[in-house]
Design a protein around this motif. Structure first.
Motif, PDB file in Angstrom:
ATOM      1  N   THR A 242      10.141 -38.598   2.604  1.00  0.00           N
ATOM      2  CA  THR A 242       8.973 -39.456   2.751  1.00  0.00           C
ATOM      3  C   THR A 242       7.953 -38.816   3.687  1.00  0.00           C
ATOM      4  O   THR A 242       6.738 -38.903   3.461  1.00  0.00           O
ATOM      5  CB  THR A 242       9.383 -40.837   3.286  1.00  0.00           C
ATOM      6  N   ALA A 243       8.442 -38.147   4.738  1.00  0.00           N
ATOM      7  CA  ALA A 243       7.534 -37.427   5.630  1.00  0.00           C
ATOM      8  C   ALA A 243       6.817 -36.307   4.883  1.00  0.00           C
ATOM      9  O   ALA A 243       5.650 -36.005   5.166  1.00  0.00           O
ATOM     10  CB  ALA A 243       8.308 -36.853   6.816  1.00  0.00           C
ATOM     11  N   GLY A 244       7.503 -35.696   3.916  1.00  0.00           N
ATOM     12  CA  GLY A 244       6.854 -34.675   3.099  1.00  0.00           C
ATOM     13  C   GLY A 244       5.700 -35.248   2.300  1.00  0.00           C
ATOM     14  O   GLY A 244       4.650 -34.619   2.156  1.00  0.00           O
ATOM     15  N   ILE A 245       5.874 -36.466   1.773  1.00  0.00           N
ATOM     16  CA  ILE A 245       4.789 -37.140   1.046  1.00  0.00           C
ATOM     17  C   ILE A 245       3.616 -37.409   1.985  1.00  0.00           C
ATOM     18  O   ILE A 245       2.450 -37.177   1.634  1.00  0.00           O
ATOM     19  CB  ILE A 245       5.302 -38.441   0.416  1.00  0.00           C
ATOM     20  N   LYS A 386      -1.331 -42.203  -5.677  1.00  0.00           N
ATOM     21  CA  LYS A 386      -0.111 -41.520  -5.244  1.00  0.00           C
ATOM     22  C   LYS A 386       0.912 -42.507  -4.700  1.00  0.00           C
ATOM     23  O   LYS A 386       2.126 -42.327  -4.895  1.00  0.00           O
ATOM     24  CB  LYS A 386      -0.448 -40.453  -4.195  1.00  0.00           C
ATOM     25  N   ALA A 387       0.434 -43.548  -4.024  1.00  0.00           N
ATOM     26  CA  ALA A 387       1.359 -44.576  -3.547  1.00  0.00           C
ATOM     27  C   ALA A 387       2.044 -45.258  -4.723  1.00  0.00           C
ATOM     28  O   ALA A 387       3.268 -45.469  -4.715  1.00  0.00           O
ATOM     29  CB  ALA A 387       0.606 -45.606  -2.696  1.00  0.00           C
ATOM     30  N   GLY A 388       1.261 -45.617  -5.750  1.00  0.00           N
ATOM     31  CA  GLY A 388       1.853 -46.221  -6.941  1.00  0.00           C
ATOM     32  C   GLY A 388       2.789 -45.270  -7.660  1.00  0.00           C
ATOM     33  O   GLY A 388       3.849 -45.678  -8.165  1.00  0.00           O
ATOM     34  N   LEU A 389       2.430 -43.984  -7.701  1.00  0.00           N
ATOM     35  CA  LEU A 389       3.278 -42.985  -8.345  1.00  0.00           C
ATOM     36  C   LEU A 389       4.601 -42.835  -7.600  1.00  0.00           C
ATOM     37  O   LEU A 389       5.677 -42.766  -8.213  1.00  0.00           O
ATOM     38  CB  LEU A 389       2.530 -41.649  -8.393  1.00  0.00           C
ATOM     39  N   ALA A 390       4.525 -42.803  -6.267  1.00  0.00           N
ATOM     40  CA  ALA A 390       5.750 -42.678  -5.464  1.00  0.00           C
ATOM     41  C   ALA A 390       6.668 -43.876  -5.684  1.00  0.00           C
ATOM     42  O   ALA A 390       7.894 -43.722  -5.821  1.00  0.00           O
ATOM     43  CB  ALA A 390       5.390 -42.542  -3.989  1.00  0.00           C
ATOM     44  N   TYR A 391       6.071 -45.065  -5.722  1.00  0.00           N
ATOM     45  CA  TYR A 391       6.884 -46.269  -5.942  1.00  0.00           C
ATOM     46  C   TYR A 391       7.483 -46.280  -7.348  1.00  0.00           C
ATOM     47  O   TYR A 391       8.664 -46.620  -7.534  1.00  0.00           O
ATOM     48  CB  TYR A 391       6.031 -47.519  -5.730  1.00  0.00           C
ATOM     49  N   ALA A 392       6.700 -45.893  -8.359  1.00  0.00           N
ATOM     50  CA  ALA A 392       7.183 -45.922  -9.743  1.00  0.00           C
ATOM     51  C   ALA A 392       8.298 -44.910  -9.976  1.00  0.00           C
ATOM     52  O   ALA A 392       9.243 -45.180 -10.731  1.00  0.00           O
ATOM     53  CB  ALA A 392       6.025 -45.645 -10.704  1.00  0.00           C
ATOM     54  N   GLY A 399      11.402 -46.587  -3.186  1.00  0.00           N
ATOM     55  CA  GLY A 399      10.026 -46.401  -3.603  1.00  0.00           C
ATOM     56  C   GLY A 399       9.040 -47.048  -2.649  1.00  0.00           C
ATOM     57  O   GLY A 399       7.967 -46.497  -2.380  1.00  0.00           O
ATOM     58  N   MET A 400       9.389 -48.213  -2.113  1.00  0.00           N
ATOM     59  CA  MET A 400       8.521 -48.886  -1.148  1.00  0.00           C
ATOM     60  C   MET A 400       8.393 -48.055   0.121  1.00  0.00           C
ATOM     61  O   MET A 400       7.297 -47.926   0.678  1.00  0.00           O
ATOM     62  CB  MET A 400       9.066 -50.276  -0.829  1.00  0.00           C
ATOM     63  N   ARG A 401       9.508 -47.490   0.576  1.00  0.00           N
ATOM     64  CA  ARG A 401       9.445 -46.652   1.779  1.00  0.00           C
ATOM     65  C   ARG A 401       8.640 -45.378   1.523  1.00  0.00           C
ATOM     66  O   ARG A 401       7.908 -44.913   2.394  1.00  0.00           O
ATOM     67  CB  ARG A 401      10.860 -46.293   2.240  1.00  0.00           C
ATOM     68  N   ALA A 402       8.772 -44.812   0.311  1.00  0.00           N
ATOM     69  CA  ALA A 402       8.021 -43.600  -0.017  1.00  0.00           C
ATOM     70  C   ALA A 402       6.528 -43.872  -0.077  1.00  0.00           C
ATOM     71  O   ALA A 402       5.711 -43.024   0.304  1.00  0.00           O
ATOM     72  CB  ALA A 402       8.513 -43.040  -1.353  1.00  0.00           C
ATOM     73  N   ALA A 403       6.153 -45.055  -0.557  1.00  0.00           N
ATOM     74  CA  ALA A 403       4.737 -45.393  -0.703  1.00  0.00           C
ATOM     75  C   ALA A 403       4.114 -45.891   0.586  1.00  0.00           C
ATOM     76  O   ALA A 403       2.877 -45.882   0.722  1.00  0.00           O
ATOM     77  CB  ALA A 403       4.572 -46.444  -1.799  1.00  0.00           C
ATOM     78  N   ALA A 404       4.930 -46.331   1.559  1.00  0.00           N
ATOM     79  CA  ALA A 404       4.418 -46.987   2.762  1.00  0.00           C
ATOM     80  C   ALA A 404       3.404 -46.139   3.532  1.00  0.00           C
ATOM     81  O   ALA A 404       2.324 -46.640   3.884  1.00  0.00           O
ATOM     82  CB  ALA A 404       5.573 -47.390   3.672  1.00  0.00           C
ATOM     83  N   PRO A 405       3.678 -44.862   3.843  1.00  0.00           N
ATOM     84  CA  PRO A 405       2.672 -44.102   4.614  1.00  0.00           C
ATOM     85  C   PRO A 405       1.372 -43.908   3.849  1.00  0.00           C
ATOM     86  O   PRO A 405       0.295 -43.845   4.462  1.00  0.00           O
ATOM     87  CB  PRO A 405       3.371 -42.767   4.887  1.00  0.00           C
TER      88      PRO A 405
END
Length: 424
Positions: A242-245, A386-392, A399-405
């Motif tokens: 997630t930090a990488g995102i 990108k947030a939507g893509l990460a969550y999907a 997915g929620m944690r990946a999209a959070a930042p």
């Protein structure tokens, strides 16, 4: 003076041919330095002479007869093959030296034909490959079957499929270019492989962040898709992924500011007021993730079951097709009056396209404040996509944690838009 130069010109190509053969011969001689005398097919002197023979053949082809040049090359290659056959009958030898000898003949001929740059580059690459023998063998021995299959599949989509696709527009409103769309697939898949390799080489934490930083220079959207795919298929803590995102988004903001400074400097100051605070949100998340105990190197490293996952790449390609068509429709529906709408839609996938479009406007068309607001739209839209893509891709709570930042970055950016629109 010119007569001397003309008289010495034939010696230049032949001399380079000899030097390139000597270069390759030094590596071959060093590699086989521990072998007893008489057991080698060719050494430093032989390779220097092979380069010279190639140069002589090239000059003979150009100045005497192509038949004589061909005869010299065939004779030298035959001598190499005979030497290898006799040595192989006594012991189990590698064919590398013989193959490299034939390559040296060809490099000599190229040098004599005036293709100096090509000959030098190929000679350097040949020497580099030979010098990396031990490392290449260790790398191949360390490959698993899954990793080998991943490399083969990536070669298929990038070297076999991509060149065959037409490089022209088609479909509704000519919105789709097959080669450009498939390049998205190649890019995301390549980043997945690079990230997997970096994680193995550097460790999970440093490999992820290095991949995100480098890949985001090309496409932060592709990095997001690749990282989200790894989150979905990973076991253990995924905070570093997630930090990488988040890091990819920060690098994207930095790259955008550099591009605006070069192409549309009049919009730089107001745009920076919006995107710099937003970019700092991603940087803060990366700093927090690295200090968080669960994201430390000593914690359980994410395990990626498949280093080559085509699904996220195809999903992103489909998104590119949809947004491209929507962008064409918006262009026709709104015209120049809907510039912000068009740039916002196109920037969902490609922020650079919006910046380039801005730079091509006639001078004075937009005020700096309005230009900054218009460019902020595709950047924030891109972040939300990108947030939507990460969550999907990552799905569920992961997915929620990946999209959070990314969501936090967009919120701060929107606050910056309000401040710029009201206070300035």
């Amino acid at each position: 003076m010119s007569e001397w130069i003309q008289a010495l010109s034939p010696f230049a190509g032949v001399g380079l041919a000899f030097a390139l053969g000597l270069l390759i011969g030094v590596e071959r001689g060093w590699s086989h330095r521990m072998e007893p005398d008489g057991s080698r097919v060719a050494g430093i002197r032989t390779f220097a002479l092979l380069g010279l023979a190639g140069g002589v053949a090239g000059e003979a082809t150009a100045r005497v007869s192509p038949l004589i040049g061909a005869a010299i090359l065939i004779a030298a290659a035959a001598a190499l093959l005979i030497g290898y056959a006799r040595a192989a009958a006594k012991d189990d030898l590698s064919a590398t030296t013989t193959v490299v000898g034939i390559i040296t003949l060809g490099l000599g001929a190229l040098a004599a034909a005036g293709q100096w740059t090509l000959a030098c580059v190929l000679a350097a690459l040949t020497t580099l490959i030979l010098a990396q023998r031990k490392r290449l063998h260790e790398w191949v021995e360390g490959l698993s079957e899954i990793e080998l299959q991943a490399i083969v599949r990536f070669a298929l989509i990038s070297l076999a499929i991509l060149p065959l696709l037409p490089n022209r527009e088609f479909g509704p409103m000519n919105a789709w270019n097959p080669r450009e769309i498939w390049m998205v697939v190649v890019l995301v898949s390549g980043l997945s492989l690079i990230g997997y390799a970096a994680s193995r080489k550097l460790g999970a934490e440093r490999g992820v962040l290095a991949t995100a930083a480098v890949g985001a220079v090309v496409s932060s959207t592709a990095v997001t898709a690749a990282m989200a795919a790894r989150i979905r298929k990973s076991d253990g803590d995924t905070a570093v992924l997630t930090a990488g995102i988040a890091l990819a988004s920060t690098v994207m903001v930095t790259r955008v500011l550099v591009l605006v400074a070069l192409l549309a400097p009049f919009a730089l100051a107001p745009l920076a007021l919006v995107v710099v605070p937003a970019g700092l949100v991603g940087a803060a998340y990366v700093a927090w993730a690295l200090r968080h105990p669960a994201a430390s190197v000593e914690g359980p490293a994410p395990i990626v079951r498949n280093p080559f996952d085509l699904g996220p790449a195809l999903m992103l390609a489909a998104l590119v097709m949809v947004i491209s068509l929507a962008g064409r429709w918006a262009m026709q529906a709104f015209g120049h009056a809907g510039l912000a709408t068009v740039l916002g839609i196109s920037g969902m996938v490609d922020v650079d396209a919006a910046i380039i479009a801005m730079s091509r406007l006639p001078a004075g068309t937009l005020s700096p404040k309005l230009a900054g607001l218009i460019l902020a739209a595709p950047i924030l839209a891109n972040t939300l996509v990108k947030a939507g893509l990460a969550y999907a891709i990552a799905r569920g709570s992961a997915g929620m944690r990946a999209a959070a930042p990314l969501v936090a970055t967009a919120v701060v950016g929107l606050a910056g838009v309000v401040v710029l629109a009201v206070a300035f």
